[in-house]
Design a protein around this motif. Structure first.
Motif: not given
Ligand SMILES: Nc1ncnc2c1ncn2[C@@H]1O[C@H](COP(=O)(O)OP(=O)(O)O)[C@@H](O)[C@H]1O
Ligand SMILES: [Mg+2]
Length: 376
Positions: A70-71, A227-235, A250-257
């Motif tokens: 989330e935003s 290329l290597t991408y870090v692709f950030i999106s709320h979508d 979630y709230l500054g942490r990774l909850v799942e990867l």
């Protein structure tokens, strides 16, 4: 940048790909970014905003890692930490095995060529008073590369690579559509032959049909240029389209990867499950039922105790309010920060009994574990 007929053998980083396959291009170790807090009314303390609070992950060469959430969950801040545009408060960012914090200013300048960012807004990202040619040759001028006419040749080649007409090189940004402008931003990002591109909501401002075209362009360029991408999106749909693996924040942490297919088929973390359930066609394990989370995302100034998600978690139990779960592997290549991840097989002993009870309460009539059909 010239066009090469055989992309695999001539991709600029093919050599690196072959020899350093086992070393990730990017490694984050417990990265934190705290911003100094503003003094609240009638309060003397100024607690820090914990925008990113202990993120560890690796990104392989040639991989696309998606980051969703989330935003306000810290995606952009993490992206800026990766490029050291916002130096982390704690932890390490290792690029090609090198800790960016240890680099001299000159070494950092050199490294910057290899790491680029593409932002959401192609309108504000391009200087309206400069022609496309001037925009695309700027990096060459700054780094003192090539002669002026060589630079223009390179700029034309870049336009061609991103699917724009080379004769438009003298036009200004306002003469292009939103999608075309984002293509110009991408052309600028690849001008110096980078290894890593952080795309922060890169297609979020575009119409859906244009989004798909720009995503496809990014995939094509990735293959061609290694290329290597870090692709950030709320979508979540966009992230699914392009990512090999996805990190849920979630709230500054990774909850799942997890790898993308597994995450979208069967998320491990209740937060991931709730996010996916908002997309009925993508959330098979909830049987199309939307999980509405109660309340808003808490403030990163004062995150909840234990698991930061526990106040909103449909599966929470006593332990969750007390003990923060580590991000750990629950299935091959699947990490989650949850004491009670949504696994097929319940944990042993007491946990198993509790797990069964909580599960049957949470999703009574959804036989979520038997749904194995492929995601549309
Ligand atoms: N420069 C800053 N100063 C103070 N707080 C910030 C700053 N940048 C971001 N934040 C806060 O950090 C948190 C994460 O923000 P951000 O990384 O932009 O999230 P996202 O990109 O996921 O929407 C938010 O609570 C935001 O208000
Ligand atoms: Mg953001």
């Amino acid at each position: 940048m010239t066009r090469d007929p055989a992309p695999l053998s001539t991709a600029p980083h093919a050599a690196d790909l072959a020899q350093a396959d086992d070393m990730p291009l990017l490694r984050l170790v417990d990265v934190r970014k705290y911003f100094p807090g503003r003094r609240a009314f009638l309060r003397s303390d100024a607690a820090a905003v914990k925008a990113v609070d202990g993120v560890s992950l690796s990104v392989r060469r040639g991989e696309t890692l998606g980051l969703v959430g989330e935003s306000g969950c810290g995606k952009s801040t993490l992206g800026r930490c990766i490029l050291h545009l916002a130096p982390p408060t704690g932890g390490q960012v290792l690029f090609d095995g090198q800790d960016l914090a240890t680099l001299s200013a000159q070494e950092m300048r050199q490294r910057r060529r290899e790491m680029q960012i593409v932002f959401q807004d192609p309108y504000s990202a391009l200087n309206p008073r400069k022609t496309v040619g001037s925009i695309l040759t700027e990096a060459y001028r700054i780094h003192g590369l090539y002669t002026p006419s060589e630079r223009m040749d390179k700029a034309r080649a870049l336009l061609d690579m991103v699917g724009l007409r080379t004769e438009h090189i003298h036009r200004y940004p306002h003469e292009f559509s939103g999608g075309q402008r984002q293509r110009i931003c991408i052309a600028r990002a690849i001008a110096l032959d980078p290894k890593l591109i952080v795309a922060d909501e890169a297609v979020s401002a575009l119409d859906v049909s244009v989004q798909a075209q720009v995503l496809n362009l990014m995939v094509t360029l990735q293959k061609r240029l290694g290329l290597t991408y870090v692709f950030i999106s709320h979508d979540l749909r966009v992230v699914r389209h392009i990512s090999d693996r996805v990190g849920v924040m979630y709230l500054g942490r990774l909850v799942e990867l997890s790898d993308t297919a597994s995450l979208y088929r069967r998320p491990l973390h209740p937060y991931s499950e709730a996010l996916l359930s908002a997309l009925p066609r993508l959330g098979p394990r909830t049987g199309g039922k939307r999980i509405v989370l109660k309340g808003d995302m808490p403030s990163p100034v004062n995150p909840p105790s234990g698991c930061a998600f526990h106040p909103r978690c449909p599966q929470r139990r006593d332990r969750c309010a007390i003990e923060a779960p580590d991000l750990r592997e629950h299935a091959p290549g699947r990490l989650a920060a949850c004491h009670y991840p949504l696994l097929d097989v319940p944990a042993s002993g007491e946990d198993a009994a509790q797990e069964g009870a909580a599960r049957s309460n949470a999703s009574k009539d959804n036989n979520i574990f038997q749904r194995t059909g492929s995601v549309p």
